[in-house]
Design a protein around this motif. Structure first.
Motif, mmCIF file in Angstrom:
data_model
loop_
_atom_site.group_PDB
_atom_site.id
_atom_site.type_symbol
_atom_site.label_atom_id
_atom_site.label_comp_id
_atom_site.label_asym_id
_atom_site.label_seq_id
_atom_site.Cartn_x
_atom_site.Cartn_y
_atom_site.Cartn_z
ATOM 1 N N ASN A 11 -0.968 -4.459 1.829
ATOM 2 C CA ASN A 11 -1.739 -5.269 1.195
ATOM 3 C C ASN A 11 -3.685 -4.472 1.385
ATOM 4 O O ASN A 11 -3.768 -5.005 2.213
ATOM 5 C CB ASN A 11 -2.438 -6.708 1.051
ATOM 6 N N ASP A 12 -3.936 -3.966 0.502
ATOM 7 C CA ASP A 12 -5.602 -3.902 0.787
ATOM 8 C C ASP A 12 -6.810 -4.875 0.145
ATOM 9 O O ASP A 12 -7.206 -4.563 -0.681
ATOM 10 C CB ASP A 12 -5.842 -2.491 -0.208
ATOM 11 N N PHE A 245 -6.940 3.618 -4.859
ATOM 12 C CA PHE A 245 -6.175 3.604 -5.865
ATOM 13 C C PHE A 245 -7.188 4.104 -7.104
ATOM 14 O O PHE A 245 -7.996 2.936 -7.714
ATOM 15 C CB PHE A 245 -4.873 2.911 -6.021
ATOM 16 N N ARG A 246 -7.023 4.907 -8.170
ATOM 17 C CA ARG A 246 -7.467 4.901 -9.481
ATOM 18 C C ARG A 246 -6.144 5.038 -10.447
ATOM 19 O O ARG A 246 -6.905 4.756 -11.423
ATOM 20 C CB ARG A 246 -8.736 5.946 -8.897
ATOM 21 N N ASN A 247 -5.140 5.136 -9.857
ATOM 22 C CA ASN A 247 -4.190 5.581 -11.068
ATOM 23 C C ASN A 247 -2.774 5.266 -10.125
ATOM 24 O O ASN A 247 -2.896 5.495 -8.841
ATOM 25 C CB ASN A 247 -4.298 7.200 -11.474
ATOM 26 N N HIS A 248 -1.921 5.635 -11.416
ATOM 27 C CA HIS A 248 -0.696 5.265 -10.611
ATOM 28 C C HIS A 248 -0.278 6.690 -9.666
ATOM 29 O O HIS A 248 0.760 5.826 -8.470
ATOM 30 C CB HIS A 248 0.800 4.539 -11.760
ATOM 31 N N MET A 249 -0.786 7.926 -9.600
ATOM 32 C CA MET A 249 -0.084 8.803 -8.823
ATOM 33 C C MET A 249 -0.931 8.402 -7.195
ATOM 34 O O MET A 249 0.370 9.010 -6.109
ATOM 35 C CB MET A 249 -0.547 9.555 -9.301
ATOM 36 N N HIS A 250 -1.897 8.049 -7.563
ATOM 37 C CA HIS A 250 -1.908 7.214 -5.880
ATOM 38 C C HIS A 250 -0.901 6.394 -5.111
ATOM 39 O O HIS A 250 -0.828 6.477 -4.258
ATOM 40 C CB HIS A 250 -3.068 6.766 -6.051
ATOM 41 N N TRP A 251 -0.045 6.093 -6.032
ATOM 42 C CA TRP A 251 1.779 5.075 -5.385
ATOM 43 C C TRP A 251 2.324 6.391 -6.087
ATOM 44 O O TRP A 251 3.187 7.165 -5.180
ATOM 45 C CB TRP A 251 1.491 4.157 -6.511
ATOM 46 N N HIS A 265 -4.739 -6.073 -5.037
ATOM 47 C CA HIS A 265 -3.395 -6.647 -5.454
ATOM 48 C C HIS A 265 -3.293 -6.602 -6.776
ATOM 49 O O HIS A 265 -2.621 -6.360 -7.761
ATOM 50 C CB HIS A 265 -3.824 -8.111 -5.420
ATOM 51 N N SER A 266 -4.701 -6.096 -7.484
ATOM 52 C CA SER A 266 -4.410 -6.046 -9.515
ATOM 53 C C SER A 266 -3.746 -4.247 -9.363
ATOM 54 O O SER A 266 -3.327 -4.823 -10.536
ATOM 55 C CB SER A 266 -5.871 -5.209 -9.267
ATOM 56 N N TRP A 267 -3.661 -3.892 -8.719
ATOM 57 C CA TRP A 267 -2.768 -2.646 -8.708
ATOM 58 C C TRP A 267 -1.705 -3.161 -8.510
ATOM 59 O O TRP A 267 -0.615 -2.428 -9.183
ATOM 60 C CB TRP A 267 -3.229 -0.663 -7.422
ATOM 61 N N GLN A 268 -1.082 -3.956 -7.427
ATOM 62 C CA GLN A 268 0.458 -3.967 -7.208
ATOM 63 C C GLN A 268 1.068 -4.924 -8.128
ATOM 64 O O GLN A 268 2.277 -4.549 -8.944
ATOM 65 C CB GLN A 268 0.428 -5.207 -6.138
ATOM 66 N N VAL A 269 -0.047 -5.651 -8.574
ATOM 67 C CA VAL A 269 0.852 -6.637 -9.767
ATOM 68 C C VAL A 269 1.163 -5.772 -11.045
ATOM 69 O O VAL A 269 2.062 -5.514 -12.192
ATOM 70 C CB VAL A 269 -0.562 -7.379 -10.651
#
Length: 350
Positions: A11-12, A245-251, A265-269
């Protein structure tokens, strides 16, 4: 992802609410830095204002900066405590909280090292962030030798990742030679993928470069995938970590790798609510025409993507490094200002 692949979630953020959510969804680590601490203080000021007032009383000669860094310690210790059950259950490289050394030390190996050793002792599951600068590389090796699990940060390029991996290997080999334990150490090397993308977008505007805008979303992904392949081939005993993170590809593009992703957190949600298929993509290559076009039009992508694109002496002058250090150092001053408003209240404000 956390249930079906070897890819780990951190978690960042060191906010307890956000970290609790992340742990509930499989997170096994977290990160902290001055920017994050400043955000935590703003979000949880009802709690922290009283603690700042108490520290002012307990430390009557302390500067605002000294009090601010005590807050960094305490925010990190609270978050580390939340991760201790994971740490003790796994007895391995996870369950750790990353605390960042003072970014203003980026030119001073000894200052970085001294603080890294001190921070590593704040909790049994602490991991310490060291910047990948000219002075940071020898600090990473020596800290590793002294048993500190490091998280290399302020890193955007393949040459930086390789320099970190080699420094960690040197430190681990020295420990092994001296009969010291390494099994419980868990070093990681962060690659701030989105910050490389950000810089290339700045260059595009400054130099009036015409390129498919979608290609710019792949720069950091391409660098990390190449780094991951080399790390696996060479058997480095350090994991890569995707951040910024800037887009979903970074995951999504890194799923399946024996590595860490650390979204805020916001990207995890957003990811948890998405319909993006969870499948291994770490070995899927970035299209050759994208890499070729980025290489042809951006000298800084070539520097980031080539194994010898940057020398250690050039790390400090690489534009993404300078931009990130400036932001982290500004956050230190922002933390000082939070303390100052309580230490020396403004009489002009009712």
């Amino acid at each position: 992802m956390t249930q079906t692949t070897p890819t780990c979630l951190w978690n960042d953020s060191a906010s307890l609410d956000e970290l609790s959510y992340s742990i509930e969804h499989g997170a096994v680590g977290a990160t902290c830095n001055p920017v994050i601490v400043h955000a935590v203080l703003k979000k949880e000021m009802n709690f922290w204002k009283g603690r700042i007032q108490k520290l002012i009383e307990e430390l009557p000669t302390a500067t605002e900066d000294q009090i601010a860094w005590q807050l960094v310690r305490e925010v990190s210790i609270r978050a580390a405590k939340l991760l201790e059950p994971v740490f003790h259950a796994r007895h391995d490289k996870n369950g750790r909280l990353s605390i960042q050394t003072d970014p203003r030390f980026f030119r001073d190996t000894n200052a970085i090292l001294e603080q890294a050793v001190e921070f590593s002792r704040l909790a049994p599951n602490m991991i310490v962030k060291i910047p990948v600068t000219r002075a940071g590389i020898p600090a990473i090796e020596e800290a590793t030798y002294r048993g500190v699990s490091i998280n290399a940060t302020v890193s955007f390029s393949l040459p930086q990742c390789l320099a970190v991996a080699e420094a960690v290997e040197r430190g681990l080999r020295r420990r092994e030679k001296d009969g010291k334990e390494i099994a419980t150490m868990g070093p990681v090397c962060t690659l701030m993928v989105g910050r490389l993308d950000d810089w290339l977008k700045v260059i595009m505007e400054k130099e009036n470069i015409a390129i498919d805008p979608g290609y710019l979303e792949w720069a950091g992904v391409a660098v990390l995938k190449k780094a991951y392949r080399i790390f696996q081939e060479k058997g480095y005993r350090i994991r890569l970590l995707s951040a910024a993170f800037r887009n979903h590809m970074h995951w999504s593009e890194f799923i399946g790798g024996d590595m860490v992703i650390s979204p805020p957190h916001s990207w995890q949600v957003r990811f948890n609510a998405s319909d993006i298929e969870v499948r291994s993509r770490i070995d899927d290559p970035v299209r050759a025409e994208i890499v070729d076009e980025l290489s042809r039009k951006f000298a800084d992508f070539r520097r980031a993507y080539a194994e010898n694109g940057l020398s250690i002496e050039e790390f400090d002058s690489f534009a993404p490094t300078r931009r990130t250090l400036r932001q982290f150092i500004t956050a230190c001053h922002d933390l000082d200002a939070v303390v100052r408003d309580i230490l020396i209240p403004n009489p002009d404000v009712a």
